[in-house]
Design an enzyme around this catalytic site. Structure first.
Site, mmCIF file in Angstrom:
data_model
loop_
_atom_site.group_PDB
_atom_site.id
_atom_site.type_symbol
_atom_site.label_atom_id
_atom_site.label_comp_id
_atom_site.label_asym_id
_atom_site.label_seq_id
_atom_site.Cartn_x
_atom_site.Cartn_y
_atom_site.Cartn_z
ATOM 1 N N THR A 78 0.875 -1.306 0.107
ATOM 2 C CA THR A 78 -0.048 -0.111 -0.104
ATOM 3 C C THR A 78 0.906 1.355 0.032
ATOM 4 O O THR A 78 0.693 2.249 -0.978
ATOM 5 C CB THR A 78 -0.996 -0.189 1.300
ATOM 6 O OG1 THR A 78 -1.979 -1.098 0.977
ATOM 7 C CG2 THR A 78 -1.622 1.318 1.204
ATOM 8 N N ARG A 161 -1.797 6.738 5.458
ATOM 9 C CA ARG A 161 -0.818 6.609 4.443
ATOM 10 C C ARG A 161 -1.380 7.153 3.095
ATOM 11 O O ARG A 161 -0.739 7.526 2.235
ATOM 12 C CB ARG A 161 -0.410 5.456 4.675
ATOM 13 C CG ARG A 161 -0.951 4.462 4.539
ATOM 14 C CD ARG A 161 -0.039 3.281 4.589
ATOM 15 N NE ARG A 161 -0.921 1.739 4.474
ATOM 16 C CZ ARG A 161 -1.257 1.024 5.507
ATOM 17 N NH1 ARG A 161 -1.404 1.881 6.734
ATOM 18 N NH2 ARG A 161 -2.138 -0.027 5.563
ATOM 19 N N ASP A 258 -9.576 -2.552 0.447
ATOM 20 C CA ASP A 258 -8.118 -3.361 0.836
ATOM 21 C C ASP A 258 -8.598 -4.188 1.912
ATOM 22 O O ASP A 258 -8.289 -5.346 1.986
ATOM 23 C CB ASP A 258 -7.270 -2.569 1.129
ATOM 24 C CG ASP A 258 -5.938 -3.160 1.129
ATOM 25 O OD1 ASP A 258 -5.294 -3.955 0.711
ATOM 26 O OD2 ASP A 258 -5.491 -2.948 2.742
HETATM 27 ZN ZN ZN Z 1 -3.303 -1.337 -0.496
#
Ligand code: ZN
Length: 501
Positions: A78, A161, A258
């Site tokens: 990611t 993030r 995800d």
């Molecule tokens: Zn990811």
């Protein structure tokens, strides 16, 4: 007479085509980058018939699709994906080497920064975040440089993030969800206090009865996509993005896909629901962009940070070669083998992260062991360990007996301060399974098409309708967007500018 007519027609045609070309410094009002966490490219065709007209299909039916966009580094995870999309480069240069990695032996989370304080919460665990570990500039940074910092650049996601890394270091703001207090927050890296529109939206969110009811991990629910769009629309309107004389940039990442994929895999009702609900979220976001910025005045690109494997048991049920690579067991076996060979009492492995062994250099030195000898003994063991196709000493990767394309991906993913010491590639269909893994879920991280083949769609300002099957890379996205905007590429960009034909 005929000749004159031909000349006249030619003149009219050239005048028309000239007038359709924008001036050299003309730019869209807003660039919107959308990253869908863990989205496989083939989901676009798998769900095409079920998508509505205004979400993914607006991009597919009116925009341009690069159908063979690959990730050109390892590992495919990611934080690296989000950083690479917007910097046009790879861990070797941007330094984001995983969600978690080490910097010269010190373990770090990609966005942790204890020099900043949370804003909008007192939860330090979720709020002490910034892009401080990102070493190269993003599209947004370049836009800010180009316009003497008049362009606004903002990131929004539920994962910190996925908001922070896309926006870049000079961004005006990044907003992410404090999962404990269920509020959107930021940090003092960007500002001292949330803007009024964000406080107002948080009040609305606090009253959201449906959101109050969801379980501990909000990422497991499509509802988290709905609130990501609500927050994005609040930011779009609150900050008047795309409404000044300069081009602004908006980085919106959807991360619930995800979490849902890790839990339930690439198949089944939860994943179907996640993408069909996201399709409606996108439609809502595009309508807000039409209303607030104007159709044709904004440029959209949509991609993913990585894709995902099919569940290994599901593959086995259908007679295909697949399985689990049990990293914790392998770690124990390697330690035992090294101790037998070299006689050390203390372990030599600090961590295994995303198919990479990070060695404990202090422990190795303090026991009088030679680092190269330790690596060689480990590799000797791993080479006869099952379900690994390659084992590579990073320092010797340039000469490793692995196929050229794979060697390049390993090296592009390698930053010698941050990437560890030994990388392994598992056999096709295999993936790392640890204590956290769900038996019906999935994961990602390898070079194989199931992990590395991602969607790449462009739509809006100056984008023709079409599709293209050429092999292109995640690092080409930033180069292409900067070319469309006539601004300099990010400062470590290695991508090529894509042609829409
Ligand atoms: Zn990811």
């Amino acid at each position: 007479m005929k000749k004159l007519l031909v000349l006249f027609v030619l003149f009219v045609c050239s005048a028309v085509s000239l007038s359709a070309q924008p001036a050299f410094n003309e730019r869209p009002k807003l660039v919107v980058g959308i990253v869908v966490d863990q989205m496989r490219w083939d989901y676009l065709s798998r769900y095409y018939d079920k998508f509505g007209n205004d979400g993914f299909r607006r991009l597919l039916d009116d925009g341009y699709s690069f159908n063979n966009c690959l990730i050109n580094y390892l590992p495919t995870v990611t934080a690296i994906g989000h950083a690479s999309v917007y910097t046009g480069t790879t861990p070797a240069f941007h330094g984001i080497c995983g969600n978690n990695f080490s910097i010269d032996g010190r373990a770090v989370y990609c966005c942790e920064d204890n020099r900043v304080m949370p804003v909008g919460t007192d939860n330090k665990k979720e709020g002490q975040m910034s892009p401080v570990n990102l070493l190269s500039t993003t599209i947004g940074d370049q836009l800010r440089l180009h316009t003497d910092f008049r362009s606004k650049v903002i990131g929004v996601s539920y994962k910190d993030r996925a908001a922070i890394l896309p926006a870049g270091r000079s961004a005006n703001a990044a907003y992410w969800l404090d999962k404990k207090n269920r509020q959107f927050i930021t940090s003092t890296y960007y500002m001292q206090e949330l803007p009024q529109w964000a406080k107002d939206y948080n009040k609305v969110l606090a009253q959201n009865e449906e959101f109050k009811k969801v379980g501990a991990d909000v990422g497991l629910y499509p509802l988290t996509g709905h609130i990501t769009v609500d927050m994005a629309i609040a930011a779009l309107q609150g900050e008047k993005l795309g409404q000044s004389n300069e081009t602004d940039m908006f980085c919106v990442s959807f991360s619930q896909t995800d979490v849902i994929g890790h839990k339930w895999g690439t198949r089944g009702e939860h994943t179907d629901e996640a993408y069909l609900e996201l399709d409606k979220d996108l439609a809502r976001l595009f309508r807000a962009l039409d209303d607030n910025v104007g159709k044709g005045k904004y440029l959209v690109f949509l991609t993913a940070d990585h894709a995902a494997a099919h569940n290994n048991r599901f593959m086995q049920e259908h007679k295909m070669n697949a399985g689990a690579w049990l990293s914790q067991e392998v770690r124990n076996e390697v330690e035992k083998y090294v101790a037998q060979k070299l006689g050390n009492a203390k372990p030599v492995i600090d961590a295994i992260r995303d198919y990479r062994f990070f060695l404990d250099r202090e422990a190795i030195a303090s026991q009088g062991l030679d680092l190269q000898r330790v690596k060689d003994v480990m590799i000797e063991y791993l080479r006869q360990s099952p379900n690994l196709s390659f084992v590579v000493d990073y320092e010797k990767a340039a000469y490793a007996p692995v196929p050229q394309f794979l060697r390049e991906r390993i090296l592009l993913g390698y930053n010698f301060h941050r990437s560890g010491d030994i990388m392994v590639c598992v056999d096709p269909g295999y993936y790392e399974v640890g204590s956290w893994s769900s038996p019906v879920g999935t994961t990602h991280g390898e070079w194989n098409p199931y992990d590395a083949h991602i969607p790449l769609l462009f739509y809006g300002w100056q984008i023709p309708h079409g599709e293209n099957a050429s092999e292109v890379y995640i690092t080409d996205i930033a180069a292409t967007v900067c070319s469309l905007l006539h601004i300099q590429q990010p400062n470590a960009c290695i991508g090529n500018v894509l042609k829409f034909n």
